[in-house]
Design a protein around this motif. Sequence first.
Motif, mmCIF file in Angstrom:
data_model
loop_
_atom_site.group_PDB
_atom_site.id
_atom_site.type_symbol
_atom_site.label_atom_id
_atom_site.label_comp_id
_atom_site.label_asym_id
_atom_site.label_seq_id
_atom_site.Cartn_x
_atom_site.Cartn_y
_atom_site.Cartn_z
ATOM 1 N N ALA A 191 0.900 -1.124 -0.205
ATOM 2 C CA ALA A 191 -0.036 0.031 -0.077
ATOM 3 C C ALA A 191 0.955 1.185 -0.074
ATOM 4 O O ALA A 191 1.833 1.249 0.354
ATOM 5 N N LEU A 192 0.272 2.300 -0.486
ATOM 6 C CA LEU A 192 0.994 3.506 -0.211
ATOM 7 C C LEU A 192 0.602 4.078 1.125
ATOM 8 O O LEU A 192 0.074 3.974 1.973
ATOM 9 N N LEU A 193 2.013 4.778 1.529
ATOM 10 C CA LEU A 193 1.734 5.453 2.956
ATOM 11 C C LEU A 193 1.895 6.840 2.746
ATOM 12 O O LEU A 193 2.992 7.279 2.495
ATOM 13 N N ILE A 194 0.920 7.717 3.125
ATOM 14 C CA ILE A 194 0.768 9.127 2.781
ATOM 15 C C ILE A 194 0.124 9.614 4.221
ATOM 16 O O ILE A 194 -0.882 9.523 4.600
ATOM 17 N N ASP A 195 0.936 10.553 4.904
ATOM 18 C CA ASP A 195 0.545 11.203 5.791
ATOM 19 C C ASP A 195 0.021 10.331 7.127
ATOM 20 O O ASP A 195 -1.186 10.590 7.652
ATOM 21 N N GLY A 196 0.755 9.229 7.195
ATOM 22 C CA GLY A 196 0.241 8.376 8.275
ATOM 23 C C GLY A 196 -0.843 7.253 7.820
ATOM 24 O O GLY A 196 -1.570 6.728 8.861
ATOM 25 N N GLN A 197 -1.229 7.310 6.648
ATOM 26 C CA GLN A 197 -2.248 6.540 6.338
ATOM 27 C C GLN A 197 -2.009 5.499 5.459
ATOM 28 O O GLN A 197 -1.373 6.060 4.396
ATOM 29 N N TRP A 198 -2.352 4.113 5.361
ATOM 30 C CA TRP A 198 -2.125 3.264 4.169
ATOM 31 C C TRP A 198 -3.249 3.278 3.340
ATOM 32 O O TRP A 198 -4.239 3.085 3.885
ATOM 33 N N CYS A 199 -2.991 3.051 2.266
ATOM 34 C CA CYS A 199 -3.936 3.545 1.302
ATOM 35 C C CYS A 199 -3.639 2.919 -0.317
ATOM 36 O O CYS A 199 -2.537 2.712 -0.587
ATOM 37 N N ASP A 200 -4.642 2.722 -1.129
ATOM 38 C CA ASP A 200 -4.462 2.308 -2.490
ATOM 39 C C ASP A 200 -4.278 3.709 -3.368
ATOM 40 O O ASP A 200 -4.529 4.971 -2.651
ATOM 41 N N GLY A 201 -3.772 3.823 -4.585
ATOM 42 C CA GLY A 201 -3.864 4.881 -5.205
ATOM 43 C C GLY A 201 -5.275 5.566 -5.511
ATOM 44 O O GLY A 201 -6.115 4.451 -5.552
ATOM 45 N N SER A 233 12.291 14.865 6.771
ATOM 46 C CA SER A 233 11.287 13.611 6.419
ATOM 47 C C SER A 233 11.617 13.532 4.893
ATOM 48 O O SER A 233 12.401 13.890 4.528
ATOM 49 N N ILE A 234 10.775 12.290 4.674
ATOM 50 C CA ILE A 234 11.168 11.739 3.236
ATOM 51 C C ILE A 234 9.962 11.220 2.395
ATOM 52 O O ILE A 234 8.922 10.837 3.233
ATOM 53 N N ILE A 235 9.958 11.284 1.339
ATOM 54 C CA ILE A 235 8.877 10.623 0.525
ATOM 55 C C ILE A 235 9.780 9.685 -0.157
ATOM 56 O O ILE A 235 10.798 9.973 -1.331
ATOM 57 N N LEU A 236 9.516 8.498 -0.272
ATOM 58 C CA LEU A 236 10.464 7.502 -0.816
ATOM 59 C C LEU A 236 9.752 6.545 -1.924
ATOM 60 O O LEU A 236 8.507 6.159 -1.435
ATOM 61 N N VAL A 239 7.792 -1.583 2.456
ATOM 62 C CA VAL A 239 6.556 -1.382 3.376
ATOM 63 C C VAL A 239 6.532 -1.969 4.632
ATOM 64 O O VAL A 239 6.237 -1.236 5.783
ATOM 65 N N ALA A 240 7.374 -3.019 5.047
ATOM 66 C CA ALA A 240 7.832 -3.497 5.984
ATOM 67 C C ALA A 240 8.515 -2.909 6.931
ATOM 68 O O ALA A 240 8.260 -2.527 8.260
ATOM 69 N N PHE A 241 9.489 -2.207 6.461
ATOM 70 C CA PHE A 241 10.125 -1.362 7.027
ATOM 71 C C PHE A 241 9.609 -0.101 7.618
ATOM 72 O O PHE A 241 9.469 0.443 8.769
ATOM 73 N N ALA A 242 8.770 0.549 6.680
ATOM 74 C CA ALA A 242 8.048 1.551 6.880
ATOM 75 C C ALA A 242 7.022 1.404 8.296
ATOM 76 O O ALA A 242 6.573 2.064 9.004
ATOM 77 N N ARG A 243 6.279 -0.012 8.050
ATOM 78 C CA ARG A 243 5.620 -0.267 9.334
ATOM 79 C C ARG A 243 6.177 -0.300 10.522
ATOM 80 O O ARG A 243 5.375 -0.146 11.694
ATOM 81 N N VAL A 277 6.356 12.024 8.427
ATOM 82 C CA VAL A 277 7.679 11.986 8.253
ATOM 83 C C VAL A 277 8.136 10.991 7.297
ATOM 84 O O VAL A 277 9.321 11.092 6.587
ATOM 85 N N ILE A 278 7.501 9.748 7.173
ATOM 86 C CA ILE A 278 7.846 8.894 6.011
ATOM 87 C C ILE A 278 6.758 8.764 5.135
ATOM 88 O O ILE A 278 5.681 8.470 5.722
ATOM 89 N N ASN A 279 6.869 8.841 4.146
ATOM 90 C CA ASN A 279 5.746 8.652 3.031
ATOM 91 C C ASN A 279 6.283 7.817 1.863
ATOM 92 O O ASN A 279 7.626 7.943 1.585
ATOM 93 N N LEU A 280 5.589 6.831 1.542
ATOM 94 C CA LEU A 280 5.904 5.491 0.558
ATOM 95 C C LEU A 280 4.989 5.682 -0.476
ATOM 96 O O LEU A 280 3.768 5.467 -0.397
ATOM 97 N N VAL A 281 5.536 5.732 -1.601
ATOM 98 C CA VAL A 281 4.736 5.772 -3.147
ATOM 99 C C VAL A 281 5.361 4.845 -4.062
ATOM 100 O O VAL A 281 6.736 4.523 -4.038
ATOM 101 N N PHE A 282 4.617 4.497 -5.161
ATOM 102 C CA PHE A 282 5.028 3.835 -6.060
ATOM 103 C C PHE A 282 4.230 4.206 -7.463
ATOM 104 O O PHE A 282 3.061 4.951 -7.204
ATOM 105 N N GLY A 283 4.520 4.097 -8.573
ATOM 106 C CA GLY A 283 4.077 4.371 -9.699
ATOM 107 C C GLY A 283 4.885 4.006 -10.929
ATOM 108 O O GLY A 283 6.198 3.456 -10.684
ATOM 109 N N VAL A 284 4.756 4.713 -12.072
ATOM 110 C CA VAL A 284 5.601 4.701 -13.198
ATOM 111 C C VAL A 284 6.762 5.720 -12.756
ATOM 112 O O VAL A 284 6.572 6.985 -12.718
#
Length: 478
Positions: free
Chosen positions: A7-17, A171-174, A185-189, A200-207
């Motif tokens: 999942a994406l991690l944005i502003d402390g929330q795990w979510c889909d795109g 802070s980071i957007i990874l 994802v496991a590390f971010a959790r 502080v930690i935001n995790l994203v995926f995409g093209v």
Amino acid sequence: MYDEKIALLIDGQWCDGSEGKSEALLNPATGEEIGRVPHASKADLDRALAAADRGFKVWKAMTPHERYKIIMKAADLIEADVERIARILTMENGKPLAEARGEILFSVEATRWYAEEGKRAYGRVVPGRLPNQRQIVLKEPVGVVAAFAAWNFPASNVIRKMAGALGAGCSIILKTAEETPGTAVAFARCFEKAGTPAGVINLVFGVPDEVSLHLLASPIPKKVSLTGSTAVGKLLQVRAAQTLKRCTMELGGHAPVIVHADADIEKSVATLVAAKFRNAGQVCTSPTRFYVHVSIYETFVKRFSDVAGKLTIGNGLAADTQMGPMIAPRRLDAMQGLVDDAVGKGARLLLGGKRIEGKGYFYAPTVLADVPDTARILTEEPFGPIASFQSFEDFDDVIARANSTPYGLASFVFTQSGALAQKTELALDAGLVGVNNTSISTPETPFGGVNESGYGSESGIEGLEAFQRVKSISEIFM
């Protein structure tokens, strides 16, 4: 079973795109789908940018000791979950479970190193030129970090950026690789459970091209950290230049190995075979161009081929596997192209040289001898399980050949002479040199290249300083 919900991690929330886009996550050992990777939309990326901006203000305001306690707790949580995360890493990347476990434990050590070193962001007091003057130099976190991590080391590539940024107070957007999202994802959790504030930690995926274009166009990130190819590094550097973002570029390599006449053949071969075929050669510091003194050349190449030919190839989850698959079918085609080119130009194929048939993306350990200078493999980074050999007689000649590529990441020297080792290591144009060993990366030492292998360092005090800026203060007391 692949035990991680991506999942994406944005502003402390795990979510889909928000647009519902995703792609398949494949196990390279079987070719089977093991999950789905959600893609962040532009709106999602904007939310991540705003969250990171807010998160930075919160994280920076905390004392280094408060940040230290959270980062250390995250390291403890990762260590406690090492077996599960190692299995995730192996299933998405393919490397043997023992390698995955070792990489995660390295990440634990690196996290603790950055946590400790973050408390030591010392400035200094410079004597003033006036009786009532004080001059102070401070080290501050640079700000929001936009980080991009490669698939070949899903744990260590990620943690050097994540823990490095947080240790410095950023802070980071990874955006990690879509081929290997689960480890990040496991590390971010774990960081989330440790008490890292939202944003502080935001995790994203995409093209990849779309994500980097959008993030780097924003003035919010002040720092870019990339582990990737030289071509991608050049592209991101151009994009970062539009807003003058600081950059750390850990890019490609094409590591030369110089084996002098007095080298211990058995020990050298054992060390180099293990290093060459680690992660199926998909390592930026992997030894690739072997220059062996003519007096031991035939003996050395034969022994290397014999040992490499006994490696057990298979699914990384199997206990006896020593080398796993390549990451994707495209890499098999790339290997075959390099081998066919070298053999067509006169190289001797002593081992391998073909895909291993069956499920998954396996390429046989390959040894090429007497590789001509015109072969592509001597100028193009193979990033796979191919070792190319040439002989040498003259010191200046072998140094010229070793330094002949645009790259300058890792290099290796094998000799029993201290004087010859020093002469060689000083002559090599590289950021990293291993003498009689290939273990050139630790949490406490700087890791980085020169020339087209990039610039800047990760790990060590240099790695922390990469996420810091300097502020000079001059005080006059009235």
